[in-house]
Write a protein that holds these residues in place. Structure first.
Motif, PDB file in Angstrom:
ATOM      1  N   PHE A  18       0.833  -1.207   0.000  1.00 27.55           N
ATOM      2  CA  PHE A  18       0.000   0.000   0.000  1.00 27.55           C
ATOM      3  C   PHE A  18       0.867   1.257   0.000  1.00 27.55           C
ATOM      4  CE2 PHE A  18      -3.651  -2.401   2.357  1.00 27.55           C
ATOM      5  CZ  PHE A  18      -3.897  -3.127   1.196  1.00 27.55           C
ATOM      6  N   GLY A  19       2.009   1.192   0.706  1.00 29.42           N
ATOM      7  CA  GLY A  19       2.944   2.325   0.713  1.00 29.42           C
ATOM      8  C   GLY A  19       3.499   2.581  -0.674  1.00 29.42           C
ATOM      9  N   PHE A  20       3.821   1.488  -1.384  1.00 27.48           N
ATOM     10  CA  PHE A  20       4.332   1.607  -2.751  1.00 27.48           C
ATOM     11  C   PHE A  20       3.245   2.175  -3.677  1.00 27.48           C
ATOM     12  CE2 PHE A  20       5.534   0.120  -6.982  1.00 27.48           C
ATOM     13  CZ  PHE A  20       6.898   0.385  -7.002  1.00 27.48           C
ATOM     14  N   PHE A  21       1.987   1.721  -3.477  1.00 28.83           N
ATOM     15  CA  PHE A  21       0.850   2.200  -4.279  1.00 28.83           C
ATOM     16  C   PHE A  21       0.623   3.694  -4.052  1.00 28.83           C
ATOM     17  CE2 PHE A  21      -4.016   2.314  -4.595  1.00 28.83           C
ATOM     18  CZ  PHE A  21      -4.009   2.511  -5.960  1.00 28.83           C
ATOM     19  N   MET A  22       0.687   4.097  -2.780  1.00 30.76           N
ATOM     20  CA  MET A  22       0.537   5.523  -2.440  1.00 30.76           C
ATOM     21  C   MET A  22       1.677   6.338  -3.064  1.00 30.76           C
ATOM     22  SD  MET A  22      -0.703   8.118  -0.730  1.00 30.76           S
ATOM     23  CE  MET A  22      -0.088   9.676  -0.109  1.00 30.76           C
ATOM     24  N   ALA A  23       2.914   5.813  -2.984  1.00 32.70           N
ATOM     25  CA  ALA A  23       4.066   6.506  -3.582  1.00 32.70           C
ATOM     26  C   ALA A  23       3.922   6.589  -5.098  1.00 32.70           C
ATOM     27  CB  ALA A  23       5.369   5.801  -3.209  1.00 32.70           C
ATOM     28  N   GLY A  92      -5.569   1.237  10.838  1.00 31.81           N
ATOM     29  CA  GLY A  92      -5.784   2.622  10.441  1.00 31.81           C
ATOM     30  C   GLY A  92      -4.746   3.113   9.456  1.00 31.81           C
ATOM     31  N   MET A  93      -3.483   2.774   9.707  1.00 33.18           N
ATOM     32  CA  MET A  93      -2.410   3.192   8.796  1.00 33.18           C
ATOM     33  C   MET A  93      -2.552   2.512   7.436  1.00 33.18           C
ATOM     34  SD  MET A  93      -0.629   5.497  10.212  1.00 33.18           S
ATOM     35  CE  MET A  93      -0.467   6.229  11.816  1.00 33.18           C
ATOM     36  N   LEU A  94      -2.908   1.214   7.439  1.00 33.04           N
ATOM     37  CA  LEU A  94      -3.113   0.496   6.174  1.00 33.04           C
ATOM     38  C   LEU A  94      -4.276   1.118   5.388  1.00 33.04           C
ATOM     39  CD1 LEU A  94      -2.735  -3.250   7.292  1.00 33.04           C
ATOM     40  CD2 LEU A  94      -1.101  -1.907   5.972  1.00 33.04           C
ATOM     41  N   SER A  95      -5.378   1.399   6.094  1.00 31.95           N
ATOM     42  CA  SER A  95      -6.545   1.967   5.405  1.00 31.95           C
ATOM     43  C   SER A  95      -6.250   3.376   4.886  1.00 31.95           C
ATOM     44  CB  SER A  95      -7.775   1.968   6.323  1.00 31.95           C
ATOM     45  OG  SER A  95      -7.524   2.673   7.506  1.00 31.95           O
ATOM     46  N   SER A  96      -5.451   4.141   5.640  1.00 28.40           N
ATOM     47  CA  SER A  96      -5.083   5.494   5.192  1.00 28.40           C
ATOM     48  C   SER A  96      -4.253   5.449   3.918  1.00 28.40           C
ATOM     49  CB  SER A  96      -4.310   6.227   6.296  1.00 28.40           C
ATOM     50  OG  SER A  96      -5.117   6.392   7.444  1.00 28.40           O
ATOM     51  N   LEU A  97      -3.270   4.543   3.881  1.00 29.68           N
ATOM     52  CA  LEU A  97      -2.431   4.403   2.687  1.00 29.68           C
ATOM     53  C   LEU A  97      -3.269   3.993   1.478  1.00 29.68           C
ATOM     54  CD1 LEU A  97       0.714   2.561   4.109  1.00 29.68           C
ATOM     55  CD2 LEU A  97       0.707   4.810   3.042  1.00 29.68           C
ATOM     56  N   ILE A 120      -3.419  12.109   2.326  1.00 32.72           N
ATOM     57  CA  ILE A 120      -3.013  11.247   3.446  1.00 32.72           C
ATOM     58  C   ILE A 120      -3.447  11.834   4.785  1.00 32.72           C
ATOM     59  CG2 ILE A 120      -0.658  12.177   3.730  1.00 32.72           C
ATOM     60  CD1 ILE A 120      -1.658   8.460   3.956  1.00 32.72           C
ATOM     61  N   VAL A 121      -3.382  13.153   4.938  1.00 32.25           N
ATOM     62  CA  VAL A 121      -3.806  13.761   6.208  1.00 32.25           C
ATOM     63  C   VAL A 121      -5.311  13.577   6.387  1.00 32.25           C
ATOM     64  CG1 VAL A 121      -4.048  15.935   7.479  1.00 32.25           C
ATOM     65  CG2 VAL A 121      -1.885  15.385   6.374  1.00 32.25           C
ATOM     66  N   GLY A 122      -6.085  13.779   5.311  1.00 29.26           N
ATOM     67  CA  GLY A 122      -7.532  13.544   5.380  1.00 29.26           C
ATOM     68  C   GLY A 122      -7.841  12.111   5.774  1.00 29.26           C
ATOM     69  N   ALA A 404     -12.710  13.071   0.487  1.00 34.76           N
ATOM     70  CA  ALA A 404     -12.561  11.814  -0.258  1.00 34.76           C
ATOM     71  C   ALA A 404     -11.583  10.889   0.464  1.00 34.76           C
ATOM     72  CB  ALA A 404     -12.075  12.095  -1.681  1.00 34.76           C
ATOM     73  N   GLY A 405     -10.434  11.444   0.882  1.00 36.26           N
ATOM     74  CA  GLY A 405      -9.451  10.649   1.627  1.00 36.26           C
ATOM     75  C   GLY A 405     -10.021  10.119   2.930  1.00 36.26           C
ATOM     76  N   ALA A 406     -10.750  10.980   3.672  1.00 39.07           N
ATOM     77  CA  ALA A 406     -11.328  10.582   4.963  1.00 39.07           C
ATOM     78  C   ALA A 406     -12.390   9.500   4.778  1.00 39.07           C
ATOM     79  CB  ALA A 406     -11.916  11.803   5.665  1.00 39.07           C
ATOM     80  N   GLY A 407     -13.273   9.700   3.811  1.00 40.38           N
ATOM     81  CA  GLY A 407     -14.369   8.740   3.589  1.00 40.38           C
ATOM     82  C   GLY A 407     -13.862   7.365   3.195  1.00 40.38           C
ATOM     83  N   LEU A 408     -12.918   7.329   2.250  1.00 40.96           N
ATOM     84  CA  LEU A 408     -12.349   6.042   1.821  1.00 40.96           C
ATOM     85  C   LEU A 408     -11.623   5.348   2.976  1.00 40.96           C
ATOM     86  CD1 LEU A 408     -10.956   7.084  -1.685  1.00 40.96           C
ATOM     87  CD2 LEU A 408     -12.681   5.347  -1.285  1.00 40.96           C
ATOM     88  N   ALA A 409     -10.884   6.115   3.774  1.00 41.89           N
ATOM     89  CA  ALA A 409     -10.139   5.526   4.893  1.00 41.89           C
ATOM     90  C   ALA A 409     -11.077   4.882   5.900  1.00 41.89           C
ATOM     91  CB  ALA A 409      -9.276   6.589   5.580  1.00 41.89           C
TER      92      ALA A 409
END
Length: 421
Positions: A18-23, A92-97, A120-122, A404-409
């Protein structure tokens, strides 16, 4: 605790993926902030821009990416609220990424230049407020970050406005613009070299064991600035003035000299962008790795392994190479008409702002910074030089990004809880 012991290896693999996907999203979307102006001003082709960005984004992320990572990882969520439930922090960290990565994927496909920092902050705020407790969010820190989203475009716009006016006064409005360009452009080159050297030496090389005091950093940075100015002058000497009475032709020669300068500012912006935005992808990964390796203990401090920086830097480069071209085209050509002299002022103003923020550990948005810088250059020529409908659409995409970031997370957080708990 048992979930981390039982599924630790799987959770670690998911964090890296997920970190690689976010990057990848950072590279595909945010690279426009580093390269869009160079392509828009025709100082670089898209292929050249992507190759330069791949090298300097990687160097920025790997050498100077540690400082902001700390702010993202430890500043937004109060560790006291998750001290007894490390599994919730990991989910939480996985879902945020994953949430931020999905939103950046959608935005990149649509060609929208959105903020990876917003994303990411959202996502972090969304999962923490709904999945843990509204008090778990450090709202004071979130307020600081939100304030920086206002401060950064204003600062970048002001610096870029000043740089363009200085170039206009010293070079473009001079009786002999070409001679003036040969005289003053090396000073701008020195500024670019000095600024990037300072951020690299003061904080970027700590984790490879090179500790220098501030005076040493100033001295070495000055030397590097002189070297960059010297290399630039070798390129400038090859440019010949076009012998013509037509002012446009004289300006064509001057703009070619600014195009040389833009190659250096493009490198500077890519380096600064990599150092600042790699944190968005690897901050949550570092938190997951720390919890799993310690067997569920959420430590106040933990070292950032260099291989995590490599995951982030590699993802940024891959995103750049595969999908960076789409948003580059949007940013480079649609906000205002750019020439090399305008693009130089915007890039150096934006890079300066990102470097200052990166050095102080404040996670600003490079999207806001660069748009602010381009607006500053456009305003130097009057409001009519700006494409207001494009600017309105960009502002709208920024507003959508946080929810959008908050809702998806939140959705992904409850999915992970359902699967593992």
């Amino acid at each position: 605790m048992s979930i981390i012991a039982e599924h630790g290896q799987l959770l670690l693999i998911l964090a890296c993926l997920f970190g690689f996907f976010m990057a990848w999203g950072v590279g595909a979307n945010d690279v426009a902030n580093a390269m869009g102006t160079s392509v828009g001003a025709k100082a670089l082709t898209i292929k050249q821009a992507i190759l330069i960005a791949m090298l300097f984004e990687f160097c920025g992320a790997y050498l100077a990416g540690g400082e902001v990572t700390e702010t993202i990882r430890k500043g937004i969520i109060d560790p006291a609220f998750v001290a007894n439930s490390p599994d919730l922090l990991v989910f939480g960290m996985l879902s945020s990424l994953l949430a931020a990565g999905v939103w950046l994927f959608v935005a990149s496909m649509m060609g929208w230049p959105v903020s990876t920092t917003h994303s990411i902050v959202g996502a972090l705020v969304g999962f923490a407020a709904v999945g843990i407790d509204t008090n778990a969010v450090n709202w004071g820190k979130v307020g600081q970050i939100v304030a920086s989203w206002v401060v950064s475009p204003v600062m970048a716009g002001t610096i870029s406005f000043g740089l363009f006016l200085s170039a206009q006064r010293l070079i473009l409005n001079a009786p002999k613009p070409f001679e003036a360009a040969k005289k003053y452009i090396p000073y701008y080159l020195f500024l670019v070299g000095f600024m990037i050297a300072m951020v690299t030496l003061t904080k970027g090389l700590k984790h490879i064991g090179l500790g220098l005091n501030y005076q040493q950093c100033l001295g070495y940075s000055a030397v590097i600035g002189v070297i960059v100015a010297g290399i630039g002058q070798l390129f400038l000497r090859r440019i010949k003035d076009v012998p013509s009475g037509d002012g446009r032709f004289r300006f064509a020669s001057v703009e070619r000299m600014f195009a040389v300068l833009m190659v250096f500012t493009a490198c500077a912006m890519a380096f600064a962008h990599g150092s600042n935005d790699v944190a968005n992808a690897i901050g949550p990964v570092a938190a997951v790795v720390s919890v799993i390796q310690s067997g569920g203990v959420i430590g106040a401090k933990s070292a950032l392994p260099s291989w995590i920086l490599l995951v982030g830097a590699g993802g940024i480069v891959f995103g750049l190479a595969t999908y960076g071209f789409k948003v580059i085209a949007t940013v480079g050509t649609k906000i205002t008409e750019l020439t090399p002299s305008r693009g130089f002022a915007a890039e150096l103003g934006a890079a300066s702002t990102v470097v200052i923020a990166s050095a102080t550990g404040l996670p600003i948005s490079t999207t806001h910074t660069l748009v602010g810088a381009v607006l500053g250059v456009g305003l130097a020529r009057g409001i009519a030089a700006l494409n207001l409908s494009v600017i309105r659409n960009i502002f709208m995409s920024w507003i959508i990004t946080l929810p959008a970031g908050a809702g998806l997370a939140i959705v992904f957080f409850f999915i992970f809880k359902a699967i593992f708990l």
